[in-house]
Design a protein around this motif. Structure first.
Motif, mmCIF file in Angstrom:
data_model
loop_
_atom_site.group_PDB
_atom_site.id
_atom_site.type_symbol
_atom_site.label_atom_id
_atom_site.label_comp_id
_atom_site.label_asym_id
_atom_site.label_seq_id
_atom_site.Cartn_x
_atom_site.Cartn_y
_atom_site.Cartn_z
ATOM 1 N N GLY A 251 21.354 -8.866 26.460
ATOM 2 C CA GLY A 251 20.001 -9.195 26.016
ATOM 3 C C GLY A 251 19.836 -10.665 25.715
ATOM 4 O O GLY A 251 18.841 -11.299 26.123
ATOM 5 N N PHE A 252 20.822 -11.228 25.009
ATOM 6 C CA PHE A 252 20.739 -12.655 24.706
ATOM 7 C C PHE A 252 20.917 -13.510 25.959
ATOM 8 O O PHE A 252 20.287 -14.567 26.098
ATOM 9 C CB PHE A 252 21.791 -13.032 23.663
ATOM 10 N N LEU A 253 21.765 -13.072 26.879
ATOM 11 C CA LEU A 253 21.957 -13.834 28.106
ATOM 12 C C LEU A 253 20.702 -13.844 28.965
ATOM 13 O O LEU A 253 20.413 -14.825 29.651
ATOM 14 C CB LEU A 253 23.140 -13.264 28.892
ATOM 15 N N ILE A 254 19.987 -12.749 28.929
ATOM 16 C CA ILE A 254 18.721 -12.710 29.669
ATOM 17 C C ILE A 254 17.782 -13.791 29.139
ATOM 18 O O ILE A 254 17.109 -14.503 29.896
ATOM 19 C CB ILE A 254 18.072 -11.313 29.561
ATOM 20 N N ILE A 255 17.750 -13.913 27.796
ATOM 21 C CA ILE A 255 16.897 -14.941 27.186
ATOM 22 C C ILE A 255 17.446 -16.329 27.482
ATOM 23 O O ILE A 255 16.681 -17.267 27.790
ATOM 24 C CB ILE A 255 16.803 -14.718 25.666
ATOM 25 N N ALA A 256 18.770 -16.486 27.416
ATOM 26 C CA ALA A 256 19.364 -17.808 27.595
ATOM 27 C C ALA A 256 19.309 -18.268 29.045
ATOM 28 O O ALA A 256 18.991 -19.426 29.337
ATOM 29 C CB ALA A 256 20.814 -17.795 27.110
ATOM 30 N N TYR A 257 19.621 -17.358 30.001
ATOM 31 C CA TYR A 257 19.687 -17.739 31.407
ATOM 32 C C TYR A 257 18.348 -17.565 32.129
ATOM 33 O O TYR A 257 17.992 -18.360 32.984
ATOM 34 C CB TYR A 257 20.758 -16.919 32.128
ATOM 35 N N LEU A 300 34.390 -12.284 24.018
ATOM 36 C CA LEU A 300 33.050 -12.176 24.570
ATOM 37 C C LEU A 300 32.127 -13.207 23.930
ATOM 38 O O LEU A 300 31.336 -13.877 24.613
ATOM 39 C CB LEU A 300 32.496 -10.770 24.340
ATOM 40 N N ALA A 301 32.234 -13.335 22.602
ATOM 41 C CA ALA A 301 31.365 -14.260 21.898
ATOM 42 C C ALA A 301 31.661 -15.711 22.285
ATOM 43 O O ALA A 301 30.753 -16.503 22.582
ATOM 44 C CB ALA A 301 31.520 -14.067 20.393
ATOM 45 N N VAL A 302 32.947 -16.080 22.294
ATOM 46 C CA VAL A 302 33.320 -17.450 22.651
ATOM 47 C C VAL A 302 33.016 -17.727 24.111
ATOM 48 O O VAL A 302 32.542 -18.817 24.476
ATOM 49 C CB VAL A 302 34.816 -17.676 22.351
ATOM 50 N N GLY A 303 33.279 -16.736 24.979
ATOM 51 C CA GLY A 303 32.996 -16.929 26.402
ATOM 52 C C GLY A 303 31.523 -17.162 26.669
ATOM 53 O O GLY A 303 31.142 -18.021 27.483
ATOM 54 N N ILE A 304 30.671 -16.416 25.986
ATOM 55 C CA ILE A 304 29.228 -16.622 26.162
ATOM 56 C C ILE A 304 28.834 -17.999 25.666
ATOM 57 O O ILE A 304 27.977 -18.671 26.260
ATOM 58 C CB ILE A 304 28.458 -15.518 25.415
ATOM 59 N N ASP A 305 29.448 -18.442 24.582
ATOM 60 C CA ASP A 305 29.203 -19.789 24.081
ATOM 61 C C ASP A 305 29.501 -20.813 25.175
ATOM 62 O O ASP A 305 28.674 -21.686 25.485
ATOM 63 C CB ASP A 305 30.100 -20.009 22.857
ATOM 64 N N PHE A 306 30.691 -20.719 25.764
ATOM 65 C CA PHE A 306 31.053 -21.635 26.843
ATOM 66 C C PHE A 306 30.070 -21.520 28.019
ATOM 67 O O PHE A 306 29.649 -22.519 28.606
ATOM 68 C CB PHE A 306 32.470 -21.328 27.332
ATOM 69 N N GLY A 307 29.744 -20.266 28.369
ATOM 70 C CA GLY A 307 28.863 -20.062 29.510
ATOM 71 C C GLY A 307 27.485 -20.666 29.311
ATOM 72 O O GLY A 307 26.930 -21.278 30.230
ATOM 73 N N ILE A 308 26.924 -20.483 28.129
ATOM 74 C CA ILE A 308 25.593 -21.051 27.848
ATOM 75 C C ILE A 308 25.645 -22.569 27.920
ATOM 76 O O ILE A 308 24.741 -23.219 28.477
ATOM 77 C CB ILE A 308 25.088 -20.571 26.475
#
Length: 831
Positions: A251-257, A300-308
């Motif tokens: 859900g957050f990635l949809i908003i971020a990406y 997952l949390a750190v990876g999403i941080d890097f990805g964003i």
């Protein structure tokens, strides 16, 4: 050194931009390799791995091995818990006798011996009834009145019989509400090995089905069921936590990406990180324990941080009007350095747990550190290569949909204006803000010194009742039924004090020596306040108390004791071997084996302690009592062992925190010296982290969380997670300052650009690791809450306080310049 680093980054840029397909292929091959290791991951649960190396646990292991006790968790025995009726009535005794008989008849259950109140009563009625079938027949043909009389006689003559009955046993009326029978199995090999543990689990689960048709409330309990449910709770927790984390993060990635392909790339990168980390565990043989449940959500949390950060920075560069290749080179030029700094400092934070005296915490440090390194490789190299590869495909196949490619925030956006609050304060009163922050943080740190430390079995147990919100989940996410907490609580509440209510002194020495029992008596005289008194002595269970008990029942034995009691105080001090021989061959012989070894060289003494006493005080008092013994004596028992582990937890938390702070400071000073020629920037990075650690520790006290096996890693982990935010801000600020020249403009651009990505990564990290509150047992939930809080504190301290610190750094350390650098952003000059 900087030139060497830049050459390495340039090579990585070339592979990512010019050969993305080869990079993707290489990572796919590595994923297959780690996937093989993923199939070898085993589980390890319970408290044993935390205490296996400490002397108190080694003494308790010796006690467990040498002394028989129905409430000791012998790895090759099964307990049958009977309740819900008068268990010493004829129907109750018959039901237990039938259960023993049916279990023994099954060859696959490997039964070699059983012991129960029913067997003892049957033997009292007919000493020749030595088989289970004969004992059942004796009970069946004997009238109820005769059985009641036999129960009274057995209780009077055999203290071991009473120990198998609940504390409400009434000898006169021959009534008891519960009893425990012991079934011993012959399982070849070491019972601690995984295969034997699985065999015991199979035996005990089969035993449940065998006794179920008998009616009444006969429950099967033992180490196999405990291990099974400990393992199940890990799987059930992951089955709830991981999908919840994925749903929230998607859900957050949809908003971020805001783009389907970029979202898919982020999910692939996350999956790759998890597979690599778990595969590494399988390849090196690290079992998956309860504490490691935190690792997948953490990654997952750190990876999403890097990805964003990666996707957002690439979009920023594209928005500036450059081509895709140049945008990616600029992105990786900046982020590989930032990711390296974040990864290295995170590894320092997590690896500081290697100083712990507790194996599971050390394993957590290893797995988390390796996982962060994998996240760096995946999101620093693999994700950018995937992005280049898929964007090439989009050019060739316009049918692939493309949605928003705009960065998260700009100076004109609502997010950007909110993020500039820290900049506004920094431009007006930076010194005041930093001073206030330091004073408040110091106060929080002082307040945090009152945080408690605890280590209990309950922290590892599944709940007695599964929360309603978990029961309402659909299959296969709904947790299974857990019985061990219910049964453990029942045993502790219903029977004589187990080692959870008692402490143990393990005595090693020739107990036949004159005065050995006098020494035992003196140790318990004038007991400390945490011990339950019995006159002038501590209430105890020992070979001495058994001798005195049996002497009151048997005149001949009493006469033997009196003849060898030189000072007439009721404690024999001569010819002890003869007294022991007489006791071991008497009806009390079975009970004697629970307090003295067959060679009369080692003894176990159990002292009852005050239920409301502090565990640390109990432990100190027990060690004082043990020091009074004539022979070598070790204080042990569940309370003492768990307190020793709690002390190690506190020590580990402090040592790990100190190592993390010192190691992180040293690394950042060296890194910013090499990269920017400004070692002081490394110290500026630490300000938000020191604040965050103080506030997290203070919050633990406010919400009444203790330092336990799970939360002990949070303080050091706060550095590992929180440093991400300050490093990104400082590194981006240095870059912007080199380009713009004006500190205010640089800090504004930093907060708006990097701040937008940090805000998104903060939310995803908070919710990604915060889902640990859904874990089946609450200790992991506390870990998730504290980890989420630490991320929130790290973000706000980096956004609100760090801008002021950076402007003060420019004012007092680096001479101000209002002239922008003439160099491009591809290669910023040194300060």
């Amino acid at each position: 050194m900087r030139a060497v680093l830049q050459r390495a980054i340039d090579r990585a840029d070339a592979w990512i931009v010019d050969r993305p397909g080869r990079v993707v292929a290489l990572f796919l091959v590595l994923t297959l390799v780690f996937g093989v290791g993923l199939t070898n991951v085993s589980t390890d649960s319970g408290t044993e791995s935390f205490s296996e190396d400490i002397p108190e646990q080694q003494a308790l292991d010796a006690v467990t091995e040498q002394f028989e006790d129905p409430f000791d968790p012998d790895p090759q025995t099964t307990q049958l818990i009977q309740s819900g009726e008068n268990v010493v009535s004829k129907p109750g005794l018959l039901r237990m006798a039938e259960a023993q008989y049916r279990l023994a008849e099954r060859e696959d259950l490997r039964v070699v011996e059983t012991n129960s109140a029913a067997s003892m009563v049957a033997m009292q009625l007919d000493p020749s009834a030595t088989t289970l079938e004969a004992q059942r027949d004796v009970l069946e043909r004997t009238p109820s009145g005769a059985i009641r009389q036999a129960v009274r006689e057995t209780a009077a003559e055999n203290p071991a019989f009473v120990r198998l009955l609940s504390t409400d046993f009434n000898q006169r009326s021959a009534r008891a509400s519960a009893t425990v029978a012991i079934v011993e199995h012959d399982i070849p090999g070491d019972p601690a090995e995984e295969g034997q543990t699985g065999e015991l689990t199979r035996i005990q689960r089969t035993s449940e089905r065998v006794v179920a048709p008998l009616g009444g409330d006969i429950r099967v309990f033992g180490a196999g069921i405990i291990n099974d449910e400990f393992s199940t709770v890990i799987g059930d927790s992951l089955l709830v936590v991981i999908p919840a984390a994925v749903v929230l993060l998607v859900g957050f990635l949809i908003i971020a990406y805001r783009d389907f392909v970029d979202l898919l790339l982020g999910m692939v990168a996350l999956g790759t990180t998890i597979v690599w980390t778990l595969g590494f565990m399988g390849l090196v043989g690290i079992p998956f324990s309860q504490i490691l449940i935190a690792v997948p959500p953490l990654l997952l949390a750190v990876g999403i941080d890097f990805g964003i950060h990666a996707i957002n920075r690439f979009r920023e560069e594209k928005a500036a009007g450059v081509d895709r290749e140049t945008a990616m080179r600029r992105t990786t030029d900046q982020l590989l350095v930032a990711f390296f700094l974040v990864t290295a400092t995170s590894v320092v934070g997590f690896a500081s747990n290697l100083a712990s005296g507790l194996l599971p915490i050390r394993e957590f440090g290893v797995v988390a550190s390796v996982g962060i390194v994998f996240a760096f490789l995946v999101f620093g190299v693999y994700l950018p290569a995937l992005k280049m590869y898929t964007d090439d495909l989009r050019d060739r196949y316009p049918q692939i949909p493309t949605f928003s490619q705009a960065p998260l925030a700009s100076a004109e956006s609502r997010v950007g204006s909110v993020l500039q609050v820290g900049v506004v304060v920094a431009e007006r009163a930076p010194l005041v803000l930093v001073a206030v922050a330091l004073v408040v943080s110091t106060g929080a740190g002082v307040y945090a010194t009152g945080v408690d430390t605890a280590f209990t079995q309950e922290q590892f147990l599944p709940p007695e009742e599964t929360p309603a919100y978990l029961d309402s989940l659909p299959e296969p996410f709904r947790p299974g039924e857990y019985t061990i907490t219910r049964d453990i609580n029942f045993l502790e509440d219903t029977f004589e004090a187990s080692e959870g209510d008692q402490v143990v002194v393990y005595v090693e020495g020739p107990m036949t020596s004159d005065g050995a029992l006098e020494s035992m008596a003196r140790a318990g005289t004038n007991p400390p306040s945490t011990f339950v008194p019995d006159g002038r002595r501590a209430e105890e269970e020992s070979i001495l108390s058994l001798i005195q008990f049996y002497a009151a029942q048997d005149p001949a034995f009493a006469a033997l004791v009196e003849r060898n009691d030189g000072n007439r105080n009721g404690i024999p001090d001569e010819n002890l071997e003869r007294i022991y021989d007489a006791l071991f061959t008497s009806p009390a012989g079975d009970a004697a084996e629970t307090y003295l070894t067959d060679d009369y060289r080692n003894a176990r003494v159990l002292y009852t302690v005050q239920g409301d006493a502090d565990d640390a005080e109990i432990t100190a008092d027990t060690r004082d009592v043990a020091d009074k013994y004539r022979f070598r004596a070790t204080a042990t028992g569940e309370i003492v062992v768990f307190q020793a582990v709690a002390d190690l937890i506190f020590e580990s938390a402090i040592v790990s925190l100190a190592l993390a702070l010192v190691g992180t400071a040293a690394f950042l000073v060296v890194a910013f010296t090499v990269l920017e020629g400004r070692p002081s920037l490394g110290l500026v990075n630490l300000l938000p982290i020191v604040m965050t650690v103080a506030f997290v520790a203070a919050t633990m006290r406010v919400i009444d969380y203790s330092l336990n096996a799970f939360t002990a890693t949070v303080l050091a982990m706060t550095i590992g997670l929180g440093i991400d935010y300050s490093v990104h801000v400082v590194h981006r600020f240095v870059d912007e300052l080199a380009v713009r020249g004006d500190p205010s403009a640089a800090v504004t651009a930093t907060v708006v650009g990097t701040g937008g990505a940090l805000a998104g990564s903060m939310l995803t990290t908070v919710f990604g690791i915060g889902v640990l509150v859904l874990a089946v047992f609450p200790a992991i939930g506390q870990f998730g809450v504290l980890a989420a809080i630490s991320v929130v504190y790290s973000f706000f301290s980096s956004m609100l306080v760090l801008p002021s610190a950076l402007l003060l750094w420019c004012r007092f350390v680096r001479p101000n310049t209002n002239t922008p650098s003439s160099t491009s952003r591809d290669a910023p000059t040194e300060d």
